[in-house]
Design an enzyme around this catalytic site. Structure first.
Site, PDB file in Angstrom:
ATOM      1  N   GLU A 121      -6.808   4.510   7.866  1.00  0.00           N
ATOM      2  CA  GLU A 121      -6.598   5.949   7.606  1.00  0.00           C
ATOM      3  C   GLU A 121      -7.836   6.558   6.965  1.00  0.00           C
ATOM      4  OE1 GLU A 121      -2.905   5.478   5.508  1.00  0.00           O
ATOM      5  OE2 GLU A 121      -1.956   4.874   7.389  1.00  0.00           O
TER       6      GLU A 121
ATOM      7  N   ASN B 256       0.870  -1.181   0.000  1.00  0.00           N
ATOM      8  CA  ASN B 256       0.000   0.000   0.000  1.00  0.00           C
ATOM      9  C   ASN B 256       0.906   1.229   0.000  1.00  0.00           C
ATOM     10  OD1 ASN B 256      -1.829   2.038   0.450  1.00  0.00           O
ATOM     11  ND2 ASN B 256      -2.279   1.450   2.570  1.00  0.00           N
ATOM     12  N   TRP B 257       1.022   1.854  -1.151  1.00  0.00           N
ATOM     13  CA  TRP B 257       1.959   2.982  -1.277  1.00  0.00           C
ATOM     14  C   TRP B 257       1.378   4.275  -0.694  1.00  0.00           C
ATOM     15  CZ3 TRP B 257       4.161   2.383  -6.985  1.00  0.00           C
ATOM     16  CH2 TRP B 257       4.856   1.177  -7.056  1.00  0.00           C
ATOM     17  N   LYS B 258       0.117   4.275  -0.344  1.00  0.00           N
ATOM     18  CA  LYS B 258      -0.547   5.473   0.217  1.00  0.00           C
ATOM     19  C   LYS B 258      -0.291   6.676  -0.694  1.00  0.00           C
ATOM     20  CE  LYS B 258       0.151   3.426   4.709  1.00  0.00           C
ATOM     21  NZ  LYS B 258       0.107   3.579   6.155  1.00  0.00           N
TER      22      LYS B 258
ATOM     23  N   SER C 254       3.427  -2.420  10.278  1.00  0.00           N
ATOM     24  CA  SER C 254       4.892  -2.455  10.435  1.00  0.00           C
ATOM     25  C   SER C 254       5.503  -3.813  10.067  1.00  0.00           C
ATOM     26  CB  SER C 254       5.286  -2.041  11.854  1.00  0.00           C
ATOM     27  OG  SER C 254       4.853  -0.715  12.110  1.00  0.00           O
TER      28      SER C 254
ATOM     29  N   HIS D 154      -9.513   1.069   4.805  1.00  0.00           N
ATOM     30  CA  HIS D 154      -8.232   1.217   5.506  1.00  0.00           C
ATOM     31  C   HIS D 154      -8.438   2.143   6.714  1.00  0.00           C
ATOM     32  CE1 HIS D 154      -4.102   2.404   6.364  1.00  0.00           C
ATOM     33  NE2 HIS D 154      -3.732   1.303   5.730  1.00  0.00           N
TER      34      HIS D 154
ATOM     35  N   GLY E 106       2.867  -1.247   4.287  1.00  0.00           N
ATOM     36  CA  GLY E 106       2.908   0.178   3.959  1.00  0.00           C
ATOM     37  C   GLY E 106       4.340   0.619   3.711  1.00  0.00           C
ATOM     38  N   GLY E 107       4.964   1.176   4.744  1.00  0.00           N
ATOM     39  CA  GLY E 107       6.304   1.766   4.618  1.00  0.00           C
ATOM     40  C   GLY E 107       7.323   0.891   3.910  1.00  0.00           C
TER      41      GLY E 107
ATOM     42  N   GLU F 222      -5.398  -5.215  10.469  1.00  0.00           N
ATOM     43  CA  GLU F 222      -4.394  -4.193  10.713  1.00  0.00           C
ATOM     44  C   GLU F 222      -4.683  -3.481  12.035  1.00  0.00           C
ATOM     45  OE1 GLU F 222      -2.419  -2.975   6.798  1.00  0.00           O
ATOM     46  OE2 GLU F 222      -4.125  -1.659   7.080  1.00  0.00           O
TER      47      GLU F 222
ATOM     48  N   GLY G 136       2.458   1.998  10.727  1.00  0.00           N
ATOM     49  CA  GLY G 136       3.406   3.096  10.585  1.00  0.00           C
ATOM     50  C   GLY G 136       4.090   3.488  11.883  1.00  0.00           C
TER      51      GLY G 136
HETATM   52  C1  PEP Z   1      -0.725   0.009   5.961  1.00  0.00           C
HETATM   53  O1  PEP Z   1      -0.722   1.148   5.597  1.00  0.00           O
HETATM   54  O2  PEP Z   1      -1.637  -0.722   5.618  1.00  0.00           O
HETATM   55  C2  PEP Z   1       0.388  -0.452   6.796  1.00  0.00           C
HETATM   56  C3  PEP Z   1       0.312  -1.635   7.327  1.00  0.00           C
HETATM   57  O3  PEP Z   1       1.465   0.409   6.970  1.00  0.00           O
HETATM   58  P1  PEP Z   1       2.890   0.062   7.653  1.00  0.00           P
HETATM   59  O4  PEP Z   1       3.371  -1.238   7.038  1.00  0.00           O
HETATM   60  O5  PEP Z   1       3.768   1.209   7.299  1.00  0.00           O
HETATM   61  O6  PEP Z   1       2.648  -0.081   9.109  1.00  0.00           O
END
Ligand code: PEP
Length: 252
Positions: free
Chosen positions: A98, A9-11, A214, A96, A235-236, A168, A174
């Protein structure tokens, strides 16, 4: 047997040239190392069409980060499922945290989006998860139950089988704080038990449940060793070729 599924997920990150080169690198690494996993890249919507081209003839598929539940109309700034399909999208992330936190998404809007996505043949990745406050209050299972039961309201077994759930925990997204493999497995098993209640065991056993929060090269192997963890929503660590490709090649 559920095939592992890793999605990035590049957001709201990367510019066009960076997005192209990241996707190209991942496609090439997959071609060389042929890991037996499904892979999705979920870039900002402006790159979906180009990335669908970069990923054509590869085992990498493209996903959107959101959609609107209507098929067309006066919804300034929104994108319909049909539009996403039209530019080569295969998956779409729905609900999600966010989007729940900053854009007012609710279990009801998740349900409408889920139905709209399935209607046009997209494969939804439905996000569920508790906040830190909810975990500390001991209501994790209550919150997850609401997310799953209301999110999947009125879905047929056939449609449910086309979905993926991403568990999640919001406190792990994050933040660098990952749920331990045991904590994640406990909630994944609970989600699967909810799916058994809703759709029966055959359908529940076929639905993949990703862990997200994470995920990194250093923790993916232990997470993926758990019986109900079928993949990761990243994500990251999906924004750079090396860590993401190592996650795709987990346990190798
Ligand atoms: C996400 O945005 O779905 C996520 C899990 O981010 P991260 O891996 O950065 O925690």
């Amino acid at each position: 047997m559920r095939r592992p599924f890793i999605a990035g997920n590049w957001k709201m990150n990367l510019l066009a040239a960076e997005a192209n080169s990241l996707a190209d690198g991942i496609v090439k690494d997959m071609a060389k190392n042929t890991p037996q996993v499904d892979v999705a890249l979920c870039p900002p919507a402006t790159y979906l069409a180009t990335l669908a081209d970069v990923c054509r003839d590869s085992r990498v598929r493209v996903g959107a980060q959101n959609l609107h539940w209507e098929s067309s109309g006066a919804y300034t700034g929104e994108l319909s499922g049909q539009m996403l399909k039209d530019v080569g999208c295969f998956y779409v992330i729905i609900g999600h945290s966010e989007r729940r936190q900053y854009f007012g998404e609710t279990n009801e809007s998740v349900n409408r989006k889920l139905k709209a996505a399935l209607q046009v043949g997209l494969h939804p990745i439905v996000c569920v998860g508790e906040t830190l406050d909810e975990r500390q209050q001991g209501v994790t299972q209550k919150v997850i139950r609401q997310h799953v039961v209301a999110g999947y309201d009125e879905l047929s077994k056939e449609h449910a089988e086309k979905t993926v759930i991403a568990y999640e925990p919001v406190w792990a997204i994050g933040t660098g704080m990952t749920a331990t493999p045991d904590q994640a497995q406990e909630t994944h098993a609970f989600i699967r038990s909810l799916l058994v209640d809703l759709f029966g065991s055959q359908t529940a056993e076929s639905i993949r449940i990703q862990y997200g929060g994470s995920v990194k090269p250093g923790n993916v192997d232990d997470l993926m060793a758990k019986p109900d963890i079928d993949g990761a929503l990243v994500g990251g660590a999906s924004l750079k070729i090396d860590p993401f490709c190592r996650i795709i090649r987990f346990q190798s």
